[in-house]
Design a protein around this motif. Structure first.
Motif, PDB file in Angstrom:
ATOM      1  N   ASN A 106       0.496  -1.354  -0.354  1.00 29.03           N
ATOM      2  CA  ASN A 106      -0.353  -0.207   0.431  1.00 29.03           C
ATOM      3  C   ASN A 106       1.272   1.669   0.080  1.00 29.03           C
ATOM      4  N   ILE A 107       1.265   1.157  -1.313  1.00 26.12           N
ATOM      5  CA  ILE A 107       2.298   2.950  -0.932  1.00 26.12           C
ATOM      6  C   ILE A 107       1.821   3.982  -0.837  1.00 26.12           C
ATOM      7  N   PRO A 108       0.539   4.419  -1.032  1.00 28.94           N
ATOM      8  CA  PRO A 108       0.368   5.845  -0.672  1.00 28.94           C
ATOM      9  C   PRO A 108       0.395   5.785   0.565  1.00 28.94           C
ATOM     10  N   GLU A 109       0.194   4.421   1.833  1.00 33.89           N
ATOM     11  CA  GLU A 109      -0.261   4.838   3.356  1.00 33.89           C
ATOM     12  C   GLU A 109       0.671   4.340   3.542  1.00 33.89           C
ATOM     13  N   PHE A 110       2.113   3.923   2.417  1.00 36.09           N
ATOM     14  CA  PHE A 110       3.575   4.615   3.570  1.00 36.09           C
ATOM     15  C   PHE A 110       3.901   5.281   3.693  1.00 36.09           C
ATOM     16  N   ILE A 111       3.442   5.705   1.865  1.00 28.82           N
ATOM     17  CA  ILE A 111       4.490   7.551   2.122  1.00 28.82           C
ATOM     18  C   ILE A 111       3.288   8.283   3.308  1.00 28.82           C
ATOM     19  N   ARG A 112       2.217   8.633   3.127  1.00 27.11           N
ATOM     20  CA  ARG A 112       1.838   9.610   4.047  1.00 27.11           C
ATOM     21  C   ARG A 112       2.685   9.045   5.521  1.00 27.11           C
ATOM     22  N   LYS A 113       2.466   8.124   6.070  1.00 23.31           N
ATOM     23  CA  LYS A 113       3.067   8.293   7.316  1.00 23.31           C
ATOM     24  C   LYS A 113       5.103   8.227   7.436  1.00 23.31           C
ATOM     25  N   ILE A 114       5.066   8.735   5.984  1.00 23.16           N
ATOM     26  CA  ILE A 114       6.557   9.393   5.956  1.00 23.16           C
ATOM     27  C   ILE A 114       6.207  10.802   6.229  1.00 23.16           C
ATOM     28  N   ASP A 115       5.304  11.020   5.215  1.00 20.64           N
ATOM     29  CA  ASP A 115       4.668  12.818   5.556  1.00 20.64           C
ATOM     30  C   ASP A 115       4.421  13.285   6.320  1.00 20.64           C
ATOM     31  N   SER A 116       3.919  12.208   7.353  1.00 16.94           N
ATOM     32  CA  SER A 116       3.350  12.336   8.973  1.00 16.94           C
ATOM     33  C   SER A 116       4.371  12.182  10.242  1.00 16.94           C
ATOM     34  N   GLY A 117       5.388  11.852   9.474  1.00 17.93           N
ATOM     35  CA  GLY A 117       6.927  11.628  10.755  1.00 17.93           C
ATOM     36  C   GLY A 117       6.442  10.255  11.509  1.00 17.93           C
ATOM     37  N   ASN A 118       5.521   9.133  10.981  1.00 17.33           N
ATOM     38  CA  ASN A 118       5.104   8.325  11.496  1.00 17.33           C
ATOM     39  C   ASN A 118       5.694   6.671  11.053  1.00 17.33           C
ATOM     40  N   TYR A 119       7.259   7.149  11.074  1.00 20.20           N
ATOM     41  CA  TYR A 119       8.526   6.023  10.093  1.00 20.20           C
ATOM     42  C   TYR A 119       8.118   4.737  10.788  1.00 20.20           C
ATOM     43  N   ARG A 120       7.563   4.836  12.000  1.00 18.08           N
ATOM     44  CA  ARG A 120       7.816   3.361  12.177  1.00 18.08           C
ATOM     45  C   ARG A 120       6.358   2.345  11.709  1.00 18.08           C
ATOM     46  N   GLY A 121       5.484   3.227  10.789  1.00 19.61           N
ATOM     47  CA  GLY A 121       4.477   2.644  10.730  1.00 19.61           C
ATOM     48  C   GLY A 121       4.596   2.354   9.670  1.00 19.61           C
ATOM     49  N   SER A 122       5.444   2.875   8.944  1.00 21.13           N
ATOM     50  CA  SER A 122       5.413   3.210   7.432  1.00 21.13           C
ATOM     51  C   SER A 122       6.060   2.009   7.291  1.00 21.13           C
ATOM     52  N   ALA A 123       7.162   1.599   7.558  1.00 19.33           N
ATOM     53  CA  ALA A 123       7.926   0.435   7.830  1.00 19.33           C
ATOM     54  C   ALA A 123       6.680  -0.930   8.183  1.00 19.33           C
ATOM     55  N   ARG A 124       6.139  -0.929   8.985  1.00 14.12           N
ATOM     56  CA  ARG A 124       5.508  -1.890   9.067  1.00 14.12           C
ATOM     57  C   ARG A 124       4.241  -1.503   7.362  1.00 14.12           C
ATOM     58  N   THR A 125       3.631  -1.057   7.418  1.00 13.19           N
ATOM     59  CA  THR A 125       2.799  -0.805   5.793  1.00 13.19           C
ATOM     60  C   THR A 125       3.373  -1.844   5.159  1.00 13.19           C
ATOM     61  N   ILE A 126       5.228  -1.462   4.883  1.00 15.83           N
ATOM     62  CA  ILE A 126       5.902  -2.482   3.833  1.00 15.83           C
ATOM     63  C   ILE A 126       6.037  -3.797   3.956  1.00 15.83           C
ATOM     64  N   LEU A 127       6.593  -3.967   5.340  1.00 13.07           N
ATOM     65  CA  LEU A 127       7.090  -5.183   5.592  1.00 13.07           C
ATOM     66  C   LEU A 127       5.568  -6.278   6.297  1.00 13.07           C
ATOM     67  N   ASP A 128       4.627  -5.692   5.987  1.00 14.49           N
ATOM     68  CA  ASP A 128       3.365  -6.582   6.033  1.00 14.49           C
ATOM     69  C   ASP A 128       2.721  -7.237   4.680  1.00 14.49           C
ATOM     70  N   ALA A 129       3.613  -6.280   3.797  1.00 13.21           N
ATOM     71  CA  ALA A 129       3.019  -7.051   2.376  1.00 13.21           C
ATOM     72  C   ALA A 129       4.018  -7.531   1.671  1.00 13.21           C
ATOM     73  N   ASN A 130       4.975  -7.129   2.603  1.00 12.17           N
ATOM     74  CA  ASN A 130       6.525  -8.067   1.696  1.00 12.17           C
ATOM     75  C   ASN A 130       7.121  -8.033   2.591  1.00 12.17           C
ATOM     76  N   ILE A 131       8.665  -8.811   3.293  1.00 15.16           N
ATOM     77  CA  ILE A 131       9.138  -8.797   3.963  1.00 15.16           C
ATOM     78  C   ILE A 131      10.130  -8.853   3.624  1.00 15.16           C
ATOM     79  N   LEU A 132      10.645  -8.915   2.106  1.00 11.31           N
ATOM     80  CA  LEU A 132      11.918  -8.649   1.587  1.00 11.31           C
ATOM     81  C   LEU A 132      11.628  -6.801   1.310  1.00 11.31           C
ATOM     82  N   GLY A 133      10.450  -5.796   1.794  1.00  9.82           N
ATOM     83  CA  GLY A 133      10.768  -4.374   1.231  1.00  9.82           C
ATOM     84  C   GLY A 133      11.459  -3.905   1.169  1.00  9.82           C
ATOM     85  N   TYR A 134      12.772  -4.018   2.367  1.00 14.73           N
ATOM     86  CA  TYR A 134      13.914  -3.271   1.943  1.00 14.73           C
ATOM     87  C   TYR A 134      14.905  -3.524   1.561  1.00 14.73           C
ATOM     88  N   SER A 135      15.070  -4.881   0.588  1.00 17.93           N
ATOM     89  CA  SER A 135      16.199  -5.458  -0.610  1.00 17.93           C
ATOM     90  C   SER A 135      15.407  -4.771  -1.789  1.00 17.93           C
TER      91      SER A 135
END
Lengths: 463, 432
Positions: free
Chosen positions: A54-83
């Protein structure tokens, strides 16, 4: 904290000579970029992501300073979200789908934002997911590349016990051994493996299924088996001189550059010839160019037929790779005297021409010529790792050697086997492998539950 | 060339752009530099019995990566002595005889008002502005908005000032009231020559969630301040327009204040009845240099529209500002999406679906177009349900592409009817 596996990596490696192609964003840059996102509804970038982050959601969380939530949104969908943030061809996936492209405005740098959020979580060691309540079911995963890791992680979340069996000494699959170093370094890949398995599943390296453990043994011990074995060694064209020193398969060469302390073939070379037109060919061409070699890439067809992504071709050209289209090698030629007789010194080539639409290109008579080369990287595909798998009852293989699976479940023709990643898709991106691994995990879980419903008295049972 | 010179309530200046009373007009040096940059006038930072300030004094709202969309302060009036202020005013007036220097004043007793007004006139001010507006600090001492919120008191103090002043007197109004017309009419009653508005809006900027102290933080506490900056412009425009159309208050010229950052903002204030505009926050953010674009932009706009003098523009939009009951109920528009401009973000769809009247349908993808073996990215253009569209305008407001969603007129333009007319007709029927 370094992953234990990184100890197996030499401190000096050629890959370390290649800096990040796209450096990480600073916090200020990330906030500014995130604030540009339109937060589209039913966004095309999500549809373009094989793991549907959910890309718009994780970006919105960066915008609001909710970095932790942003990473959770990414990794919840794809645990290899970092690589994936590092290696995905975002130009043809999420970024290519950004609606700003239709407005001739720069698209959102989704990959870099994803890197920002996930890297931060990694640095802080933030964990988001836990082992599910134990079901007593056990799954063996053959291979410890992106598909197996994604599958094992999801299985663990669902409460199943997962064990990855990796034939190599290092886990991580192509992230560790094959992805371009200017996108991801092997220690980064290993750090990610460490993070992923931190949820609580085991990765055993140096275990060759079919070698020191047999499929029959696995079938006895485990309730399901996931095949994430990847592809086999580089294909060979069977040309004269293929065994000369300095003639290497592209994947083999990339693995050496990424994982070994020295690669004498590269360090001694000045003129490299790359054979092939796919993404692996472009990767090795760019890597060698970045290491200071003059690189000529031979492709037997024209630029529009090239399998490599257009953006990769553009980058390669900018980095000095010289493309020779409608040419192919016919022989690798050694030097004349002494030890030179063992080494490649030039490539004999021939021009190619298409005699009709849809026809295979054919050599042009009398067009033979020689290109100087003290290093040749052959990137004309990889063999399929099928020999031992052929023995499994029910599993079918496509004409090209890939394991046939049902796309929505990754199920094979054998009800205890699932498969994903390159061995099933023929060789795609890390993000495809991650999606397939997760999908397989869900399907395995569903199969376990269906079995329980069929035999309600049986209950959960460990082997 | 258009003539930007103005006469606002008898105060003349080469252009309508004045510094509002505040930190940018605190010293003679600042006002001189402002005039050198092109400002037409300055309302001096409010003079009165010197006060003591706290730190910090300012807070701001950032939005979408932009700083200071809204701003607030808890700063009080000038902390410098009356003598120093007067001496600097005198110097400035000597150097800039044709620019407007207005003394902003805030004192308590009748004697203090008399003394201060007379002393200001001795040093050559072009007018006075009675600060009945500050909603923080001074009001707790019975001044500022404490006066502006009491029409009787406002009228009385205005009449004192008028008795002592030879120069024009502007009354600066606070927006922290129910109906701006009341203090406006009170100013008329007190004999004011003009109105300036709005002063700042009582506000709390936020909360420091780590310290659990509201913003701006003063040690371990905070207090309410005065809100201003771009975010307050709509509130200010309404109040200016409400006075400009009021049958009693409209006799007073208006100096418009509130979120003016560029020539377009200024033109809007002027079109709603202001004959000068005052600027503070934008100068605090970017400096005096912003006036170059304000002068040039307003001149170009007026030239293009055929306005020769500023007076030609003053109040032009006021007649169109009416009560709801005077709006044409038959005027009907519906949204229209330009398929070629649409980028497929679906913000119009989700806004209409969740936030408005459910009149936009999701778009569908057409057949795939393959080029070089890859499907070309497609745009899912949402569809307006024209029979249902209420013409509310939300979709065109949220659309990120200029000119993509426009509102098309669909009525025949004939037989306009207003709510007031309908009510009158009903009453007429009842009466028979």
């Amino acid at each position: 904290m370094a992953a234990p596996e990184t100890r197996a990596l030499p401190a000096r490696r050629l890959e370390l000579m290649m800096p990040d192609l796209k450096p990480a964003l600073t916090e200020a840059q990330a906030r500014a970029e995130a604030s540009r996102c339109l937060y589209c509804n039913d966004a095309p970038c999500i549809a373009a992501c094989p793991t549907a982050i959910n890309i718009p959601e994780f970006i919105r969380k960066i915008d609001s300073g909710n970095y932790r939530g942003s990473a959770r949104t990414i990794l919840d969908a794809n645990i290899l979200g970092y690589s994936c943030a590092l290696v995905c061809p975002v130009e043809v996936l999420c970024v290519g789908a950004c609606v700003y492209n239709h407005q001739d405005r720069p698209p959102i740098q989704i990959g870099l934002l994803q890197r920002f959020a996930t890297e931060r979580a990694y640095e802080k060691g933030t964990r988001f997911f836990e082992k599910g309540a134990p079901t007593g079911k056990r799954v063996a995963l053959v291979g410890a590349g992106p598909a197996s890791l994604a599958c094992a992680h999801e299985l663990t979340r669902l409460g199943h016990e997962a064990v990855c069996l990796e034939a190599r000494q290092l886990p991580g699959g192509l992230n560790t051994t094959g992805c371009a170093p200017y996108k991801i370094r092997s220690e980064t890949a290993l750090l990610e493996v460490d993070y992923i398995k931190g949820i609580g599943f085991e990765v055993r390296t140096g275990v060759e299924v079919g070698g020191n453990v047999t499929l029959a043994e696995l079938e006895k011990t485990y309730d399901a088996i996931f095949l994430g074995v990847g592809l086999g060694p580089d294909s060979r064209l069977g040309l004269p001189g293929e065994n000369l020193r300095g003639v290497l398969g592209a994947c083999d060469l990339i693995e050496r550059i990424k994982n070994r302390e020295t690669v004498p073939e590269v360090e001694a070379a000045r003129e490299a010839v790359v054979v092939g037109g796919g993404n692996t060919a472009i990767d090795i061409a760019r890597e060698l160019a970045r290491l200071g070699l003059h690189v000529t890439q031979l492709y037997r067809r024209g630029p529009t037929e090239m399998g490599a992504y257009a953006h990769e071709q553009t980058y390669a050209r900018k980095e000095g790779v010289e493309f020779r289209y409608w040419e192919q090698p016919v022989a690798y030629v050694a030097g004349k005297q002494g030890p030179e007789k063992e080494r490649v010194r030039s490539v004999q080539c021939v021009k190619m021409a298409q005699t009709g639409a849809g026809r295979q290109p054919e050599p042009v008579r009398g067009s033979e010529h020689e290109l100087p080369a003290d290093l040749v990287a052959v990137a004309t595909g990889q063999e399929k790792l099928v020999s031992q798998l052929r023995t499994i009852a029910g599993i079918k293989f496509g004409a090209d050697g890939r394991i046939e699976v049902e796309p929505s479940t990754c199920a094979t023709g054998n009800s205890r086997y699932w498969a994903g990643g390159d061995c099933a898709n023929g060789g795609k991106e890390v993000v495809n492998a991650a999606a397939e691994g997760k999908r397989a995990a869900r399907a395995i879980d569903a199969a376990f539950k269906a079995a329980l419903r069929r035999a309600p008295g049986a209950g959960a049972r460990g082997a | 060339m258009v003539d930007l010179s103005t006469n606002c309530a008898g105060i003349r200046s080469p252009n309508p752009f004045w510094l509002a009373s505040g930190p940018p007009s605190n010293t003679g040096d600042q006002v001189s530099r402002a005039f050198d940059a092109g400002w037409g006038g300055a309302v001096w930072k409010t003079i009165g019995v010197p006060i003591q300030n706290v730190t910090s004094r300012y807070g701001s709202i950032d939005y979408g990566g932009k700083r200071v969309v809204g701003f607030n302060n808890i700063e009080l009036i000038s902390d410098r002595s009356i003598d120093v202020n007067l001496k600097e005013i005198k110097d400035v007036k000597r150097r800039f005889p044709n620019h407007a220097v207005v003394s902003s004043l805030m004192v308590e007793t009748k004697e203090e008002w008399k003394s201060l007004i007379e002393r200001c006139e001795e040093v050559g001010v072009d007018g006075h502005e009675l600060n009945f507006g500050c909603p923080h600090g001074m009001c707790e001492r019975g001044m500022g908005s404490a006066v502006g919120q009491e029409p009787e008191v406002l009228a009385e103090i205005t009449s004192w000032a008028k008795a002592y002043a030879k120069k024009p007197v502007l009354v600066k109004l606070t927006p922290n009231i129910g109906d701006i017309v009341e203090p406006g009419r009170a100013a008329v009653k007190g004999g004011a020559d003009g109105l300036s508005l709005i002063n700042t809006i009582k506000s709390l900027m936020g909360v420091d969630l780590d310290k659990m102290v509201p913003l701006p933080v003063v040690g371990t506490r905070s207090t309410n301040g005065g809100y201003c900056g771009p975010a307050v412009k709509p509130i200010a425009l309404h109040m200016v327009a409400a006075l400009a159309r009021d049958p009693v208050a409209r006799k007073l010229p208006i100096s418009g204040i509130g979120g003016v950052s560029n020539w377009r903002d200024a033109a809007e204030f002027i079109a709603l009845g202001s004959s000068s505009v005052q600027v503070c926050t934008a100068v605090m953010h970017y400096g005096f240099r912003i006036v170059e674009d304000m002068i040039e932009g307003l001149s170009t706009y007026m030239e293009e529209k055929g306005f020769k003098r500023l007076d030609d523009l003053v109040g032009r939009a006021v007649p169109a500002f009416v009560e709801w009951g005077e709006l044409d109920l038959h005027y009907k528009i519906i949204a229209s999406i330009d398929r070629d401009k649409c980028i497929g973000c679906e913000l119009c769809y989700i806004a209409c679906w969740d936030g408005a009247h459910q009149c936009i349908e999701k778009g569908k993808l057409g057949p795939a177009v393959i080029e070089n073996g890859h499907a070309l990215p497609q745009v899912k253009v949402p569809r307006i349900l024209e029979d249902h569209c209420t013409g509310c305008n939300l979709c065109s407001l949220v659309c990120p592409v200029d000119g993509c969603i426009t509102m098309k007129r669909v009525d025949d333009g004939k037989n306009p009817v207003t709510w007031n007319e309908l009510v009158a007709k009903t009453q007429l029927i009842k009466a028979h």
